[in-house]
Write a protein that holds these residues in place. Structure first.
Motif, PDB file in Angstrom:
ATOM      1  N   ALA A 193       0.798  -1.387   0.030  1.00  0.00           N
ATOM      2  CA  ALA A 193       0.062   0.020  -0.181  1.00  0.00           C
ATOM      3  C   ALA A 193       0.747   1.397   0.033  1.00  0.00           C
ATOM      4  O   ALA A 193       0.611   2.137  -0.651  1.00  0.00           O
ATOM      5  CB  ALA A 193      -0.963  -0.108   1.277  1.00  0.00           C
ATOM      6  N   GLY A 197       1.002   3.812  -3.020  1.00  0.00           N
ATOM      7  CA  GLY A 197       0.508   5.234  -2.722  1.00  0.00           C
ATOM      8  C   GLY A 197       1.420   6.377  -3.220  1.00  0.00           C
ATOM      9  O   GLY A 197       1.415   7.216  -3.911  1.00  0.00           O
ATOM     10  N   PHE A 346      -2.693   1.375  -8.280  1.00  0.00           N
ATOM     11  CA  PHE A 346      -3.073   1.801  -6.785  1.00  0.00           C
ATOM     12  C   PHE A 346      -4.464   1.291  -6.581  1.00  0.00           C
ATOM     13  O   PHE A 346      -5.524   1.922  -7.050  1.00  0.00           O
ATOM     14  CB  PHE A 346      -3.044   3.501  -6.701  1.00  0.00           C
ATOM     15  N   LEU A 348      -7.940  -0.047  -4.775  1.00  0.00           N
ATOM     16  CA  LEU A 348      -8.951   0.125  -3.654  1.00  0.00           C
ATOM     17  C   LEU A 348      -8.416  -0.370  -2.388  1.00  0.00           C
ATOM     18  O   LEU A 348      -8.450   0.212  -1.313  1.00  0.00           O
ATOM     19  CB  LEU A 348     -10.223  -0.478  -3.817  1.00  0.00           C
ATOM     20  N   HIS A 350      -5.403  -1.087  -1.456  1.00  0.00           N
ATOM     21  CA  HIS A 350      -4.124   0.061  -0.978  1.00  0.00           C
ATOM     22  C   HIS A 350      -4.797   1.340  -0.431  1.00  0.00           C
ATOM     23  O   HIS A 350      -4.297   1.675   0.544  1.00  0.00           O
ATOM     24  CB  HIS A 350      -3.387   0.287  -2.280  1.00  0.00           C
ATOM     25  N   LYS A 351      -5.853   1.690  -1.136  1.00  0.00           N
ATOM     26  CA  LYS A 351      -6.181   2.988  -0.608  1.00  0.00           C
ATOM     27  C   LYS A 351      -6.893   2.785   0.977  1.00  0.00           C
ATOM     28  O   LYS A 351      -6.943   3.626   2.091  1.00  0.00           O
ATOM     29  CB  LYS A 351      -7.242   3.662  -1.330  1.00  0.00           C
ATOM     30  N   LEU A 354      -3.982   2.451   3.608  1.00  0.00           N
ATOM     31  CA  LEU A 354      -3.686   3.733   3.835  1.00  0.00           C
ATOM     32  C   LEU A 354      -4.360   4.686   4.995  1.00  0.00           C
ATOM     33  O   LEU A 354      -4.045   5.506   5.616  1.00  0.00           O
ATOM     34  CB  LEU A 354      -3.244   4.624   2.449  1.00  0.00           C
ATOM     35  N   ILE A 355      -5.852   4.509   4.290  1.00  0.00           N
ATOM     36  CA  ILE A 355      -6.716   5.279   5.380  1.00  0.00           C
ATOM     37  C   ILE A 355      -6.626   4.580   6.610  1.00  0.00           C
ATOM     38  O   ILE A 355      -6.735   5.344   7.753  1.00  0.00           O
ATOM     39  CB  ILE A 355      -8.182   5.145   4.662  1.00  0.00           C
TER      40      ILE A 355
END
Length: 570
Positions: A193, A197, A346, A348, A350-351, A354-355
């Protein structure tokens, strides 16, 4: 016949440096006599109104270890036996004391301590009158031995150092924290991730040259401040170096906005488990305390350093030939495939990770600042963050990861930080060789602190703190491991801060600023050398730019140390 070239000097490994210091420390105990202070418990009001306590040194209480005058001691103790009220107040075993006085052998301080009469209490009662002050004694460890078998020997410094302390501090607690954090970040990095990013941002930044550099600078500074990014930066330099050259800058700019930025963040960190958490644990401060001041410092220094970098980058953009790395950058300028970088999706998943990581970092900051979380809670928080990231990666089927892959990633993460964890224990062993870090026990270290304190006595506390900052900066030219430097220097700097009249929080601040900034300059840093290799920069060319930035950073560090003292930073 070809001449044989001279072998290039190889910087000794941290373990070798520590072993050398152990030997020197052991020899030093044969030269420097042991000394100690009297201590007292100081009660104060905590931030939530609760009563807290801290052990502090009594003023003018230092004394050397002397032989006991047996006749004087026995005479005083015989009189003490008739003072029932005083025996009761001191909680002395009357029968045990009487038995000691009746024996024919000499009475030792340790024997008196066994019946409840500590040396500090004897000193308070009789001062130096019971000692032969014409002879100062030394406290030198044996060559080999354990605490349980014939006494501590300096060749057992690794084991004895590792098993000292408790779950809240050095060395056991910090070692456990490092291993858990290493495993958690092993999982997070394995999900891909963070890589995805960064690469997504670099790819989308093209066309926004005026924003790309400062945004990347702040991102890597934040990475350094939060999880101590260092060697993790190397793969990003491989991508960002050609990216910067393609935008009309140079590879020095690329290393500055990545590695140098990460070390600036590390120097100003409010939550790094690898530097500030260790330093504060050794200094006896709550883990990650004083975060508010450090967050402001991080933003200000990062902003000003970014401006310094942008001034340089603008000059290079206008005339690339002014760059010290102009000739080596020809490799990137001549690469016909600069704009054909490998596609890095990148996704979903990974996102989401990161969140989750961002929310986890917010949770850590909240726990430290509002809930008084310490090392045990901090370790558990990092583990939970890593576990959730792993579960998310499995649920989103990222890179075909399996549960076994994540378990191996955790193991590899632990392995990566195991050498650092050992450094903490080894460095703690240095203190044991010097007699320990307890101000209330006779040790060579206390005598060294007393001597340095006398040397610095009378000077304003600002200069004392500045001396600490300078010392830490120069020390980092040799020992680049932040955790290792904390373990080596904070046991000396923390009590020294008490002596010269500055808070231990300021001593930790001087440590982190000195150790962090210089990491971006010293040629013995493996992470820096790796980044320079990825950017194809000779260290000498890097130093031409970095020495100016180091002067600027040193000035900023000095300013914040002065501010910390002025506001009574605790």
């Amino acid at each position: 016949m070809a001449s044989v070239g001279k072998k290039k000097f190889q910087t000794p490994h941290t373990y070798l440096i520590i072993f050398g210091i152990v030997i020197l420390s052991w020899l030093l105990t044969m030269v420097v006599p042991a000394g100690k202070y009297s201590t007292e418990v100081l009660n104060y009001e905590g931030k939530n109104g609760e009563t807290q306590s801290r052990v502090v040194l009594k003023e003018n209480s230092f004394r050397y270890m002397y032989p006991v005058k047996e006749e004087v001691l026995k005479k005083e103790l015989s009189e003490l036996l008739s003072q029932d009220d005083l025996l009761l107040r001191l909680e002395v075993d009357r029968t045990g004391l009487a038995d000691l006085l009746n024996k024919s052998d000499d009475i030792t301080i340790d024997e008196l301590a066994s019946v409840g009469l500590e040396e500090s209490e004897l000193y308070d009662l009789y001062g130096n009158s019971i000692y032969d002050t014409s002879q100062k004694l030394h406290k030198t460890a044996k060559i080999w031995g354990t605490q349980d078998h014939n006494g501590f020997g300096f060749l057992n410094y690794v084991f004895e150092g590792l098993v000292t302390g408790d779950r809240y501090g050095s060395a056991v607690g910090i070692v456990a924290l490092l291993l858990v954090v290493g495993g958690a970040f092993g999982i997070i990095m394995r999900t891909g991730a963070i890589d995805a990013g960064i690469y997504a941002f670099v790819s989308s930044a093209k066309g926004m040259e005026h924003l790309a550099l400062p945004v990347i600078f702040f991102l890597f500074s934040f990475a350094g401040a939060t999880f101590g990014a260092s060697e993790q930066v190397i793969p990003f330099v491989m991508v960002i170096a050609p990216f910067c050259v393609a935008l009309g800058y140079d590879s020095i700019t690329a290393v500055t906005i990545t590695f140098a930025a990460s070390q600036i963040g590390n120097a100003c960190s409010w939550m790094s488990p690898f530097s500030i958490a260790i330093a504060q644990g050794i200094a006896g401060l709550p883990a990650l305390s004083g975060a508010g001041f450090r967050i402001i410092m991080w933003f200000v220094i990062t902003s000003l350093s970014c401006a310094f970098m942008m001034r340089y980058a603008k000059k290079i953009h206008q005339n690339p030939q002014l760059s010290p790395s102009y000739h080596s950058d020809a490799f990137f300028r001549g690469n016909a495939d600069l704009d054909k970088e490998k596609e890095r999706p990148f996704l979903l998943g990974h996102k989401i990770i990161l969140i989750e990581l961002l929310l986890g970092l917010v949770w850590i900051v909240y726990g430290v600042m509002a809930a008084d979380f310490s090392i045990p809670e901090l370790a558990s928080q990092f583990f939970v963050i890593g576990l959730i990231a792993g579960i998310t990666a499995l649920g989103c089927r990222l890179d075909g990861l399996t549960a076994n892959d994540l378990a191996i990633a955790f193991k590899d993460g632990v392995s990566d930080l195991a050498p650092t964890a050992v450094v903490v224990g080894m460095a703690k062993g240095i203190l044991l060789v010097l007699g320990g870090s307890d101000a209330g026990s006779f040790s060579t270290l206390n005598t060294i602190l007393y001597s340095v304190g006398r040397l610095l006595s009378g000077i304003p506390s600002i200069f004392g703190a500045w001396f600490m900052y300078i010392f830490q900066s120069f020390f980092n030219l040799i020992v680049t491991s932040n955790s290792g430097q904390a373990a080596l220097t904070m046991p000396i700097m923390a009590p020294l801060a008490d002596i010269i009249g500055v808070s231990r929080q300021v001593a930790v601040l001087a440590f982190q600023l000195g150790s962090g900034f210089v990491d971006a300059f010293t040629p013995v840093s493996a992470s820096l050398v790796g980044c320079l290799a990825a950017a194809r920069i000779d260290w000498s060319n890097w130093a031409k730019f970095q020495v100016k930035m180091q002067g600027f950073l040193f000035l900023l560090g000095t300013v914040f140390i002065v501010i910390a003292i002025a506001i009574g930073y605790q």
